[in-house]
Design a protein around this motif. Structure first.
Motif, PDB file in Angstrom:
ATOM      1  N   GLN A   1       0.500  -1.519  -0.281  1.00 24.81           N
ATOM      2  CA  GLN A   1      -0.161  -0.054   0.069  1.00 24.81           C
ATOM      3  C   GLN A   1       1.486   1.147   0.087  1.00 24.81           C
ATOM      4  OE1 GLN A   1      -3.744   0.298   2.350  1.00 24.81           O
ATOM      5  NE2 GLN A   1      -3.493  -1.905   2.701  1.00 24.81           N
ATOM      6  N   TRP A   2       1.789   1.312   1.355  1.00 31.58           N
ATOM      7  CA  TRP A   2       2.580   2.239   1.445  1.00 31.58           C
ATOM      8  C   TRP A   2       3.336   2.945  -0.568  1.00 31.58           C
ATOM      9  CZ3 TRP A   2       0.758   6.692   3.141  1.00 31.58           C
ATOM     10  CH2 TRP A   2      -0.700   6.093   3.916  1.00 31.58           C
ATOM     11  N   LEU A   3       4.461   1.369  -0.566  1.00 34.84           N
ATOM     12  CA  LEU A   3       5.620   1.705  -1.173  1.00 34.84           C
ATOM     13  C   LEU A   3       5.517   1.773  -2.699  1.00 34.84           C
ATOM     14  CD1 LEU A   3       8.597   0.309   0.924  1.00 34.84           C
ATOM     15  CD2 LEU A   3       7.830   2.486   0.577  1.00 34.84           C
TER      16      LEU A   3
ATOM     17  N   ALA B   1       4.641 -16.339  -0.778  1.00 34.51           N
ATOM     18  CA  ALA B   1       4.199 -15.206  -2.241  1.00 34.51           C
ATOM     19  C   ALA B   1       3.738 -14.830  -2.200  1.00 34.51           C
ATOM     20  CB  ALA B   1       3.656 -16.807  -3.207  1.00 34.51           C
ATOM     21  N   TYR B   2       3.241 -13.804  -1.950  1.00 35.39           N
ATOM     22  CA  TYR B   2       3.210 -12.666  -1.979  1.00 35.39           C
ATOM     23  C   TYR B   2       4.034 -11.511  -1.325  1.00 35.39           C
ATOM     24  CZ  TYR B   2      -0.110  -8.659  -0.794  1.00 35.39           C
ATOM     25  OH  TYR B   2      -0.490  -7.485  -0.996  1.00 35.39           O
ATOM     26  N   ALA B   3       4.278 -11.434  -0.591  1.00 35.02           N
ATOM     27  CA  ALA B   3       5.747 -10.580   0.269  1.00 35.02           C
ATOM     28  C   ALA B   3       6.532 -11.050  -0.139  1.00 35.02           C
ATOM     29  CB  ALA B   3       5.461 -11.165   1.805  1.00 35.02           C
ATOM     30  N   ALA B   4       7.231 -11.762  -0.431  1.00 35.92           N
ATOM     31  CA  ALA B   4       8.486 -11.808  -2.069  1.00 35.92           C
ATOM     32  C   ALA B   4       7.695 -11.354  -3.192  1.00 35.92           C
ATOM     33  CB  ALA B   4       8.478 -13.085  -1.791  1.00 35.92           C
ATOM     34  N   GLU B   5       6.719 -11.016  -3.641  1.00 32.28           N
ATOM     35  CA  GLU B   5       6.112 -10.577  -4.402  1.00 32.28           C
ATOM     36  C   GLU B   5       6.858  -9.079  -4.763  1.00 32.28           C
ATOM     37  OE1 GLU B   5       3.194 -10.257  -8.552  1.00 32.28           O
ATOM     38  OE2 GLU B   5       2.891 -11.433  -6.949  1.00 32.28           O
ATOM     39  N   VAL B   6       5.996  -8.074  -3.156  1.00 29.93           N
ATOM     40  CA  VAL B   6       6.078  -6.923  -3.140  1.00 29.93           C
ATOM     41  C   VAL B   6       7.139  -6.558  -2.665  1.00 29.93           C
ATOM     42  CG1 VAL B   6       4.632  -5.705  -1.321  1.00 29.93           C
ATOM     43  CG2 VAL B   6       3.748  -6.759  -2.005  1.00 29.93           C
ATOM     44  N   ARG B   7       7.470  -7.486  -2.410  1.00 29.70           N
ATOM     45  CA  ARG B   7       9.354  -6.877  -2.034  1.00 29.70           C
ATOM     46  C   ARG B   7      10.153  -6.852  -3.230  1.00 29.70           C
ATOM     47  NH1 ARG B   7      13.094  -6.769   2.149  1.00 29.70           N
ATOM     48  NH2 ARG B   7      10.941  -5.345   3.250  1.00 29.70           N
ATOM     49  N   ALA B   8      10.042  -7.852  -4.176  1.00 25.45           N
ATOM     50  CA  ALA B   8      10.973  -7.971  -5.102  1.00 25.45           C
ATOM     51  C   ALA B   8      10.437  -6.120  -5.866  1.00 25.45           C
ATOM     52  CB  ALA B   8      10.551  -8.990  -6.799  1.00 25.45           C
ATOM     53  N   ARG B   9       8.966  -5.813  -5.973  1.00 27.48           N
ATOM     54  CA  ARG B   9       8.420  -4.656  -6.424  1.00 27.48           C
ATOM     55  C   ARG B   9       9.262  -3.168  -6.289  1.00 27.48           C
ATOM     56  NH1 ARG B   9       3.315  -5.458  -9.920  1.00 27.48           N
ATOM     57  NH2 ARG B   9       3.489  -7.440 -10.953  1.00 27.48           N
ATOM     58  N   VAL B  10       9.481  -3.307  -5.200  1.00 29.93           N
ATOM     59  CA  VAL B  10       9.461  -2.716  -3.787  1.00 29.93           C
ATOM     60  C   VAL B  10      10.948  -1.851  -4.169  1.00 29.93           C
ATOM     61  CG1 VAL B  10      10.679  -1.821  -1.703  1.00 29.93           C
ATOM     62  CG2 VAL B  10       8.185  -2.691  -2.133  1.00 29.93           C
ATOM     63  N   LEU B  11      12.532  -3.092  -4.208  1.00 27.99           N
ATOM     64  CA  LEU B  11      13.400  -2.817  -4.430  1.00 27.99           C
ATOM     65  C   LEU B  11      13.387  -2.191  -6.289  1.00 27.99           C
ATOM     66  CD1 LEU B  11      15.047  -5.974  -3.912  1.00 27.99           C
ATOM     67  CD2 LEU B  11      14.970  -3.686  -1.822  1.00 27.99           C
ATOM     68  N   ASP B  12      12.713  -2.385  -6.751  1.00 25.70           N
ATOM     69  CA  ASP B  12      12.979  -1.642  -8.355  1.00 25.70           C
ATOM     70  C   ASP B  12      12.037  -0.133  -7.820  1.00 25.70           C
ATOM     71  OD1 ASP B  12      13.845  -3.442  -9.990  1.00 25.70           O
ATOM     72  OD2 ASP B  12      11.522  -4.458 -10.188  1.00 25.70           O
ATOM     73  N   VAL B  13      11.128  -0.101  -7.120  1.00 25.52           N
ATOM     74  CA  VAL B  13      10.740   1.736  -6.683  1.00 25.52           C
ATOM     75  C   VAL B  13      11.791   1.903  -5.799  1.00 25.52           C
ATOM     76  CG1 VAL B  13       9.128   2.298  -5.280  1.00 25.52           C
ATOM     77  CG2 VAL B  13       8.553   0.935  -6.523  1.00 25.52           C
ATOM     78  N   LEU B  14      12.561   1.523  -5.127  1.00 21.64           N
ATOM     79  CA  LEU B  14      13.523   1.978  -4.004  1.00 21.64           C
ATOM     80  C   LEU B  14      14.436   2.243  -5.349  1.00 21.64           C
ATOM     81  CD1 LEU B  14      14.651   2.744  -1.854  1.00 21.64           C
ATOM     82  CD2 LEU B  14      16.195   0.647  -1.474  1.00 21.64           C
TER      83      LEU B  14
END
Length: 439
Positions: free
Chosen positions: A62-64, A105-118
């Motif tokens: 939601q936030w990142l 799997a959900y938390a991992a997918e979110v994190r992979a996308r967050v690293l690109d956003v960062l």
């Protein structure tokens, strides 16, 4: 980090490190037990571990991904399931939660996308992205839930699942029992710490009369003296609500303690052991801390007193980030980050003491204060009211300083925690104080 920085690559690296450390800890806490332990509710006070796991991913999305990255929702249909305000903890096991495999799997997918956003986000320009605040907020959020999950592990019945080395032995502390904190104004809170949360802001001047505060937290041996003296049988030491609470629930000692003949034992993460006399007392509620302080002829420090003892440097007149100065916590400073699974003996970490000589103000045990959880003058909720504003009021008491279960990213000299005064499952202890005119 020795203070606020504006270098974008340094900030990006700090955010990446904080997010990675949080996820590594989440993984440890959710892989050290089998699936039935992840989906079970080990106490009505706590969520199933699998709820925390997916909630962490959902808040991060939601936030990142959405708020910072401007991306479409991955799983909008689960937002309400993981809304902490919509579903009390006791009701969460009945929800159609994601099973462990899907939650991971959900938390991992979110994190992979967050690293690109960062990598692609300019860490300036908006309040949410300034100095990487949103990334720091989410790292703190995950670490706070990691501490919550560690509490669940402590409440869980069954064999030991977590192992960590004990703190190193410490020589018996022979320093002064209490320290005088001079009266006068000091700067409380912060307006400069880039990842400070809304209730820590803004910095403001606060006048505190002179007082004396315990050099170390109250120990198990000291608390046992209160028990042995009939402290739980004498209503004059207790606030009326506290007396009613301990009688109604037959409370006779800290949570997880039991007497075996002439010895006190405790259960700690699946292991039963003798209560160590020189450790700070743990798992006591505010009412117990307040009663002990009255029995000892003392009182709990106010939140302002606690922060002045922790941050005020009389040589310079300024307030530092931590008791030892402005440098980030290192292992010699404090017992933080689940490095150990217990408090260190009272008097440990001399390198972490404040300029006035007060020890263990950061780490080991959360410390109850006398203060209600209230906003600072000029408070503004950011980025959402539900982090702090909805909790302000006399129903909650402030805790300070963090515990062995708190990660350094979620612990500062200005950091404020709060809970109901009956809560004991948290990693809470206390120290006492007295007014200088009583000396």
């Amino acid at each position: 980090m020795t203070g606020p920085t504006t270098d974008p690559e340094t900030l990006r690296g700090r955010a990446l490190d904080a997010l990675t450390a949080a996820r590594d800890r989440t993984t440890l806490l959710t892989t050290c037990v089998d699936e039935p332990d992840l989906t079970a509710q080990h106490s009505p006070l706590m969520s199933p571990l699998v709820w925390d796991l997916a909630h962490i991913g959902n808040q991060e999305e939601q936030w990142l991904l959405r708020a910072v990255g401007g991306q479409e929702a991955l799983r909008p249909e689960i937002d309400s399931l993981y809304d902490a305000f919509e579903h009390p903890r006791a009701e969460r096991p009945a929800l159609p939660l994601l099973p462990p495999r899907q939650a991971r799997a959900y938390a991992a997918e979110v994190r992979a996308r967050v690293l690109d956003v960062l990598e692609g986000t300019a860490l300036h320009g908006t309040r949410l992205t300034e100095a990487g605040f949103a990334f720091g907020m989410i790292a703190q959020h995950e670490q706070q839930h990691d501490e919550t999950m560690l509490i669940t592990h402590q409440l869980r019945r069954g064999p030991q699942a977590l192992i960590a080395p004990d703190p190193g032995p410490a020589p018996l502390f022979t320093g002064p029992r209490e320290v005088l904190v001079p009266g006068g104004a000091f700067t409380m809170g912060t307006s400069e710490e880039p990842w400070a949360l809304d209730n820590e802001r803004p910095a403001h001047r606060r006048h505190v009369p002179p007082f004396l505060i315990d050099t170390t937290p109250v120990t198990n041996a000291e608390y046992q003296a209160f028990i042995d003296d009939g402290g739980y049988d004498e209503p004059r030491w207790w606030a009326p609500e506290g007396w009613a609470h301990i009688r109604r629930h037959a409370i006779r000692a800290p949570l997880f303690w039991r007497r075996d003949g002439g010895q006190w034992l405790r259960r700690r993460f699946g292991v039963t052991e003798a209560v160590p006399p020189d450790e700070p007392v743990l798992h006591v509620c505010w009412y117990e801390a307040d009663a002990y302080a009255r029995w000892a002829g003392r009182r709990l420090p106010t939140e302002a007193e606690w922060e002045k003892a922790a941050r005020f440097d009389p040589a310079t007149g300024r307030s530092t980030r931590y008791p030892w100065g402005d440098a980030d916590p290192a292992p010699e400073h404090a017992n933080l980050g689940q490095r150990h699974l217990r408090p260190a003996p009272a008097g440990s970490y001399p390198a972490g003491e404040s300029p006035l000589g007060v020890r263990q103000l950061i780490g080991d045990v959360w410390e109850w204060t006398a203060s209600d959880f209230l906003p600072y003058p000029g408070f503004r909720a950011f980025p959402y009211r539900e982090y702090s504003e909805v909790f302000f009021g006399p129903e909650y008491k402030v805790l300070r300083g963090g515990s062995f279960a708190v990660d350094p990213v979620a612990c500062r000299g200005t950091f404020r925690n709060w809970d109901y005064p009956v809560r004991r499952q948290i990693f809470s202890g206390f120290r006492t104080a007295r007014s200088a005119e009583d000396a």
